[in-house]
Scaffold this motif. Structure first.
Motif, PDB file in Angstrom:
ATOM      1  N   GLY A 255       0.742  -1.258   0.000  1.00  0.00           N
ATOM      2  CA  GLY A 255       0.000   0.000   0.000  1.00  0.00           C
ATOM      3  C   GLY A 255       0.766   1.300   0.000  1.00  0.00           C
ATOM      4  N   MET A 260      -1.493  -2.066  -4.053  1.00  0.00           N
ATOM      5  CA  MET A 260      -1.100  -3.156  -3.154  1.00  0.00           C
ATOM      6  C   MET A 260       0.384  -3.476  -3.359  1.00  0.00           C
ATOM      7  SD  MET A 260      -2.273  -4.981  -0.739  1.00  0.00           S
ATOM      8  CE  MET A 260      -4.033  -5.284  -0.763  1.00  0.00           C
ATOM      9  N   VAL A 333      -6.707  -5.076   3.186  1.00  0.00           N
ATOM     10  CA  VAL A 333      -7.711  -5.332   2.143  1.00  0.00           C
ATOM     11  C   VAL A 333      -9.057  -4.736   2.540  1.00  0.00           C
ATOM     12  CG1 VAL A 333      -9.027  -7.158   0.988  1.00  0.00           C
ATOM     13  CG2 VAL A 333      -6.542  -7.397   1.268  1.00  0.00           C
ATOM     14  N   GLU A 334      -9.530  -5.058   3.767  1.00  0.00           N
ATOM     15  CA  GLU A 334     -10.870  -4.604   4.187  1.00  0.00           C
ATOM     16  C   GLU A 334     -10.977  -3.081   4.202  1.00  0.00           C
ATOM     17  OE1 GLU A 334     -11.696  -6.368   8.031  1.00  0.00           O
ATOM     18  OE2 GLU A 334     -11.259  -8.358   7.196  1.00  0.00           O
ATOM     19  N   GLU A 335      -9.930  -2.422   4.654  1.00  0.00           N
ATOM     20  CA  GLU A 335      -9.985  -0.953   4.760  1.00  0.00           C
ATOM     21  C   GLU A 335      -9.472  -0.274   3.501  1.00  0.00           C
ATOM     22  OE1 GLU A 335      -8.417   0.418   8.473  1.00  0.00           O
ATOM     23  OE2 GLU A 335      -9.673  -0.961   9.623  1.00  0.00           O
ATOM     24  N   ASP A 336      -9.183  -1.040   2.483  1.00  0.00           N
ATOM     25  CA  ASP A 336      -8.621  -0.505   1.226  1.00  0.00           C
ATOM     26  C   ASP A 336      -7.553   0.551   1.512  1.00  0.00           C
ATOM     27  OD1 ASP A 336      -8.067  -0.029  -1.394  1.00  0.00           O
ATOM     28  OD2 ASP A 336      -9.824   1.235  -1.756  1.00  0.00           O
ATOM     29  N   GLY A 339      -6.118   2.297  -1.501  1.00  0.00           N
ATOM     30  CA  GLY A 339      -7.029   3.327  -2.011  1.00  0.00           C
ATOM     31  C   GLY A 339      -6.945   4.607  -1.179  1.00  0.00           C
ATOM     32  N   HIS A 340      -6.879   4.427   0.140  1.00  0.00           N
ATOM     33  CA  HIS A 340      -6.755   5.594   1.028  1.00  0.00           C
ATOM     34  C   HIS A 340      -5.461   6.357   0.726  1.00  0.00           C
ATOM     35  CE1 HIS A 340      -6.591   8.129   4.563  1.00  0.00           C
ATOM     36  NE2 HIS A 340      -5.395   7.627   4.832  1.00  0.00           N
ATOM     37  N   ARG A 342      -3.799   6.362  -2.110  1.00  0.00           N
ATOM     38  CA  ARG A 342      -3.942   6.990  -3.430  1.00  0.00           C
ATOM     39  C   ARG A 342      -4.723   8.306  -3.316  1.00  0.00           C
ATOM     40  NH1 ARG A 342      -5.134   2.268  -5.496  1.00  0.00           N
ATOM     41  NH2 ARG A 342      -7.359   2.649  -5.634  1.00  0.00           N
TER      42      ARG A 342
END
Ligand code: PMP
Length: 445
Positions: A255, A260, A333-336, A339-340, A342
């Protein structure tokens, strides 16, 4: 000589030091506290590793549960633990390359040593008995064991140890700033680097080279982001000679770059990937080599002639570390988390650019994801090499902010759970430290 104040031989510390070390006693979220009760925002995620912050309750519970159930069992001679198997399955699902299998170790350096051995073993399996040389980059960081330390391209890791070993060869660092210094376009710079690699391989003999190891973004060497065409072109050269490409994702994995794996983000095709740090968010020592399918198949076939893979550690796949890593991956994975990162990285870059871009004695500001840096102009403002870095870092610490200096570069790498507001607070403290150093320049130099 004054006696050393403790019985601890401290890593990366001059043994002759006579001052007390700075002692940290507690951590929560993004904050740690020292023995005197002072608090610090940790803008380096420990050592670029406590990605989920301190005292994450799910990680604490996962460790406690596993401690009670099965605190230890070795992975050795075809006996292993359920949790080591399960973590390998988790990684196989996440892995950004056509997967063979996963090998576990305890640190980034051990993972890289293991990757070298896997590369050597692969070539042995193919009857290539002279393929032992390892290529790496100047300013690349791969750890400090004898082998990984030989691949690390930093003089202070070699000095006093007779390293690197003779079969470790470093290629020039793909630092875009050296292109600027040489007045080269980025394309011409990459041409030169690739040409250098080609000529080196020809001179050494491709049949003597086992592997090339590199980080997608050079972290501990000072956050160096290679030009985007560099790795695709390097990969093509390596593939032509079947020199294995080991991608060291010890910092970038899970991350930090906003994906990932940097492998996927930069569209790379390594043969082996090493991971550590964020794998357990540093709550337990564990690392891994993700072994690509092609390499694994060759090893599995060829090993019939050689015998068992004679490599492994007492703590390979340690159950408690593996349980913590499984939980850390579940959270990522669950909290992405990628993505956070990014979404939030532009706030980090904006805050750093507002505070430092074009300012006095600042060379540049750069970053990708939550891996960023400010570099001061070495030798400017009446300072010696490295003095800007050490001074700004010391002033940041005095203001309750932990950052890391590498020469005149300050690395800013917040935990991956940091919000934009928390990051802005970190950068404001850093700017304040810089302004204080600047004021001393104006008045005293
Ligand atoms: N590879 C990279 C990219 C690293 O940054 C580090 C540690 N900073 C290592 C390997 C070595 O990891 P360890 O200190 O766990 O041996």
């Amino acid at each position: 000589m004054a006696p050393h104040p403790s019985t601890l031989l401290e890593p990366h510390t001059p043994p002759a030091v006579t001052t007390e070390p700075h002692v940290i006693v507690r951590g929560e979220g993004l904050t740690v506290w020292d023995r005197e009760g002072r608090s610090y925002l940790d803008a380096t995620s420990g050592m670029l590793c406590t990605n989920l912050g301190y005292s994450q309750p799910r990680l604490v519970r996962a460790a406690a549960r596993q401690m009670a159930e099965l605190p230890f069992f070795a992975s050795f001679a075809h006996r292993t633990s359920d949790v080591a198997l399960a973590l390998a399955d988790d990684l196989a699902r996440l892995a950004p390359l056509p997967m063979g299998r996963t090998f576990f170790a305890n640190s980034g350096a051990e993972a890289n040593d293991s990757a070298f051995k896997l590369a050597w073993y692969y070539h042995q399996c193919l009857g290539r008995h002279d393929r032992f040389k390892i290529l790496s980059q100047e300013r690349g960081y791969h750890g400090t064991t004898v082998a990984a330390g030989s691949a690390t391209g930093l003089d202070f890791i070699h000095r006093g140890f007779g390293l690197p070993l003779p079969s470790y060869i470093q290629v020039p660092c793909p630092d875009p700033h050296s292109a600027l210094r040489q007045g080269l376009t980025e394309d011409d710079f990459v041409d030169r680097l690739v040409d250098h690699l080609e000529r080196l391989i020809a001179a050494e003999g491709p049949d003597t080279i086992a592997a090339f190891i590199a980080e997608p973004i050079l972290g501990a060497g000072g956050v160096i982001i290679p030009p985007s065409t560099y790795y695709p072109r390097v990969q093509e050269v390596l593939a032509r000679h079947d020199i294995l490409f080991i991608l060291d994702e010890v910092v970038t994995g899970f991350g930090r770059t906003g994906a990932m794996f940097a492998t996927t983000e930069f569209d790379l095709s390594p043969d082996l990937i090493t991971v550590a740090k964020g794998l357990s968010s540093a709550y337990a020592p564990i690392s891994a080599v993700l072994v690509g399918r092609r390499i694994m198949n060759t090893i599995a076939d060829g090993s019939r002639a050689i015998g068992a893979f004679g490599h492994g550690f007492t703590y390979s796949g340690h159950p408690v570390a593996a349980a913590v890593a499984r939980e850390a991956l579940a959270i990522v994975v669950e909290e992405d988390i990628p993505g956070h990162v990014r979404e939030t990285a532009p706030a980090l870059m904006k805050a750093l650019a507002d505070a430092f871009h074009g300012k006095d004695f600042v060379r540049d500001v750069r970053g990708h994801g939550f891996l960023a840096a400010v570099t001061f102009l070495t030798g400017s403002g009446g300072r010696q090499e490295g003095e800007w870095g050490s001074q700004v870092m010391a002033k940041a610490v005095a203001r309750g902010l932990l950052v890391r200096a590498v020469g005149d570069t300050i690395i800013v790498a917040p935990p991956l759970i940091s919000t934009a507001e928390q990051i802005e607070t970190m950068v404001a403290l850093l700017e304040n430290a810089y302004r204080s150093a600047l004021a001393e320049t104006d008045s005293a130099r």
